[in-house]
Motif scaffolding. Structure first.
Motif, PDB file in Angstrom:
ATOM      1  N   ALA A  45       0.807  -1.218   0.000  1.00 22.25           N
ATOM      2  CA  ALA A  45       0.000   0.000   0.000  1.00 22.25           C
ATOM      3  C   ALA A  45       0.838   1.264   0.000  1.00 22.25           C
ATOM      4  N   PHE A  46       2.062   1.187   0.491  1.00 25.26           N
ATOM      5  CA  PHE A  46       2.931   2.363   0.507  1.00 25.26           C
ATOM      6  C   PHE A  46       3.692   2.505  -0.811  1.00 25.26           C
ATOM      7  N   GLY A  47       3.934   1.371  -1.490  1.00 26.52           N
ATOM      8  CA  GLY A  47       4.661   1.404  -2.752  1.00 26.52           C
ATOM      9  C   GLY A  47       5.885   0.529  -2.792  1.00 26.52           C
ATOM     10  N   TYR A  48       6.253  -0.100  -1.658  1.00 26.15           N
ATOM     11  CA  TYR A  48       7.432  -0.962  -1.646  1.00 26.15           C
ATOM     12  C   TYR A  48       7.171  -2.237  -2.435  1.00 26.15           C
ATOM     13  N   SER A  49       8.204  -2.683  -3.141  1.00 24.82           N
ATOM     14  CA  SER A  49       8.196  -3.974  -3.831  1.00 24.82           C
ATOM     15  C   SER A  49       9.462  -4.711  -3.448  1.00 24.82           C
ATOM     16  N   PHE A  50       9.531  -5.985  -3.799  1.00 26.63           N
ATOM     17  CA  PHE A  50      10.771  -6.709  -3.552  1.00 26.63           C
ATOM     18  C   PHE A  50      11.120  -7.566  -4.751  1.00 26.63           C
TER      19      PHE A  50
END
Length: 590
Positions: A45-50
């Motif tokens: 929801a914040f925009g972080y990906s991995f």
């Protein structure tokens, strides 16, 4: 994730695997580890990906046990806050300190619990609060080390481009219950862009009881890489990078300039990322652009292939009369020379060598090019324009016959009047350079016909000034009086003088009041006197006693006799008449 932020290039394995389908990727991971962990994930929801090692996260482990600061050790210990070498931003929260738990995670200073029981899956509100960065969260007994790397040190360690440096935390020890279950894991925090890289060097349990992931301080937003999954970690291989993707800036057909994932055409992006998730999760690189050319030919058409696509306006497989070689419409002024469209040049507008109509500059081409110094161009010499394409003007030094110029010496000269006509006495223009004193278009009262000021005695007879003669002086007695009137007899002062010079004009002369006449004929021969009749009717004799009609003696004497009505010298009289005639001729100057 920006590879520029981490400072590493994608590994070759990434391209070998990601060219396969998503199912193949998962299958490969399962075969390698005995279980499957997602290669990519997010965004949350914040925009972080991995992304993990399968899709580009580098495994470049830094052992700092000999060089780093020993922060503490033990079982279920939440170590005191550690000062970072630079500020670090995580889920929008910027911190200068972090707390490490010996149970394999980092938290903010808000965290108050070592939390020996790993949360699975996350996000999950954690005991003790604070955000979580978990490279290997489990019930561990470890020693924790910390070391800050400057930009230069980070580059030397294999992570160039870290302007703000990086912080390394390392946990070494074992799982709770025995040293045989060894543990060695670390987290690298990149201060420049907030990226996090976690790696596992040793995990004898293979992740069967551990959690790897991140979450914010609320425990409501986060990413779970793996938890309580046998084979979830592969010692010496597992690397997971958590990142905030850069804004998409690729047109799909070219690599991202910033290293951002994804591209601006949703349909093409979906087609490419279905076979290569790296392009949407990590970076839209050159290989992604090549794949777009295959999946999206209309969007990524190549100039010269005959297919119009992408940013192309036209594509005629080369230059044509309507299409430039760069696949833009042919147009004069586009700075692209198109010979098939009739262009000689194209400087994006008028220049010193190129007209605005894309033809080469040439005086006489009927196109005025002011940049090239032309002020007019009538296709040749005209009444308004010189042959050198300058505006016609008397005095410009250029003879323009079409404009009525006979000459042009840039002003008055001995051969050219100021109005660009040939200098000529009588043209009505006084040309002092040509020696004219006046010019009244011919003889006038004030101006002789040789263009000198009219003056009695100047040697030029000026009838308009009432001159009858002009012998070049103002003396009387020479046949032309001082006032330029004819003298009736030499020596007189002009008309009205009654003096007798002795010259007989050849006309009948009355000798006396008695009515007698004498005629004298002048000429080269002897003078002949005709007899006249008087009142007495007698013959007339001369003073020498000769009878009338006789010639005077001619031998030995060239003298004249005195007496009324006779000349003093017939010969002198003849010469005087010829001389007077000569003086009375009009003298003209060249």
């Amino acid at each position: 994730m920006s590879t520029g932020g981490l400072g590493y290039p994608p590994i070759d394995m990434r391209r070998t695997i990601s060219s396969l389908s998503t199912a193949s990727v998962l299958l490969f991971a399962g075969l390698a580890s005995g279980d499957a962990a997602a290669a990519v994930g997010g965004p949350d929801a914040f925009g972080y990906s991995f992304v993990d090692q399968v899709d580009g996260a580098p495994y470049l482990y830094l052992n700092i046990t000999a060089t780093g600061m020993n922060l503490g050790n033990g079982d279920d210990v939440l170590i005191a806050a550690t000062n970072l070498g630079a500020p670090f931003t995580f889920y929008g929260e910027t911190v200068n300190q972090l707390r490490a738990s010996t149970n394999g995670f980092l938290t903010s200073t808000l965290g108050t619990n070592s939390d020996f029981s790993n949360d699975c899956p996350i996000p999950l509100p954690a005991g003790g609060g604070g955000f979580r960065i978990a490279p290997l969260h489990d019930d561990l007994v470890t020693t924790v080390y910390y070391q800050y790397y400057t930009e230069a040190q980070a580059a030397a360690a294999g992570f160039p481009g870290q302007v703000d440096g990086m912080s390394v935390f390392q946990w070494t020890g074992s799982h709770f219950g025995g040293a045989a279950n060894g543990v060695n894991a670390e987290a690298i925090l990149f201060h420049t862009d907030g990226t996090i890289l976690t790696m596992v060097a040793t995990d004898l349990e293979g992740g069967s009881g551990s959690t790897l992931g991140i979450q914010d301080s609320t425990g409501l937003i986060g990413l779970n890489y793996t938890c309580n999954t046998a084979g979830g970690t592969i010692p010496g291989v597992t690397a997971v990078a958590y990142y905030l993707p850069l804004p998409t800036d690729s047109d799909c057909c070219s690599p991202s300039a910033s290293g951002a994932p994804g591209c601006l055409d949703p349909a093409c992006e979906t087609a490419v990322c279905a076979g290569d998730p790296f392009c949407c999760n990590v970076e839209w690189d050159a290989q992604c652009a090549e794949e777009a050319a295959m999946f999206c030919p209309a969007l990524c058409a190549t100039c010269g292939d005959g297919n119009v696509g992408g940013t192309e306006e036209c594509d005629d497989m080369g230059e044509s009369a309507t299409c430039d070689v760069d696949c833009t419409f042919a147009a004069c002024g586009d700075s692209t020379v198109n010979a098939l469209a009739g262009e000689d040049c194209d400087d994006g507008g008028e220049s010193a060598t190129c007209d605005a109509d894309c033809t080469e500059v040439s005086c006489g081409d009927s196109t005025v090019n002011m940049t090239a110094g032309e002020t007019c161009d009538d296709g040749g010499r005209s009444e308004m324009c010189n042959a050198d394409c300058t505006s016609a003007s008397c005095g410009d030094g250029i003879v323009n016959a079409t404009a009525g110029e006979d000459c042009d010496d840039s002003g008055e000269t001995a051969t050219c009047d100021i109005d660009c006509t040939n200098a000529e006495c009588g043209d009505g223009y006084t040309n002092e350079a040509a020696g004219e004193e006046c010019d009244d278009s011919g003889e006038s009262k004030n101006c002789d016909d040789d263009c000198t000021v009219a003056e009695c005695g100047d040697g030029t007879v000026n009838g308009a000034n009432n001159e009858e003669c002009d012998d070049g002086n103002n003396e009387d007695g020479d046949g032309c009086a001082a006032d330029c009137t004819d003298e009736e007899e030499p020596g007189t002062t002009g008309p009205g003088d009654t003096g007798d010079t002795g010259l007989d004009t050849g006309a009948d002369e009355t000798a006396d009041s008695g009515g007698g006449t004498a005629a004298t004929t002048m000429g080269p021969g002897p003078m002949t006197l005709s007899a006249g009749n008087d009142t007495s009717g007698g013959e007339e004799t001369d003073t020498d006693g000769g009878s009338a009609g006789e010639l005077p003696p001619t031998d030995g004497c060239n003298c004249s006799t005195e007496g009324e009505g006779t000349g003093r010298s017939a010969a002198w009289s003849v010469l005087a008449l010829f001389g007077l005639g000569a003086l009375r001729r009009r003298r003209r100057r060249a």
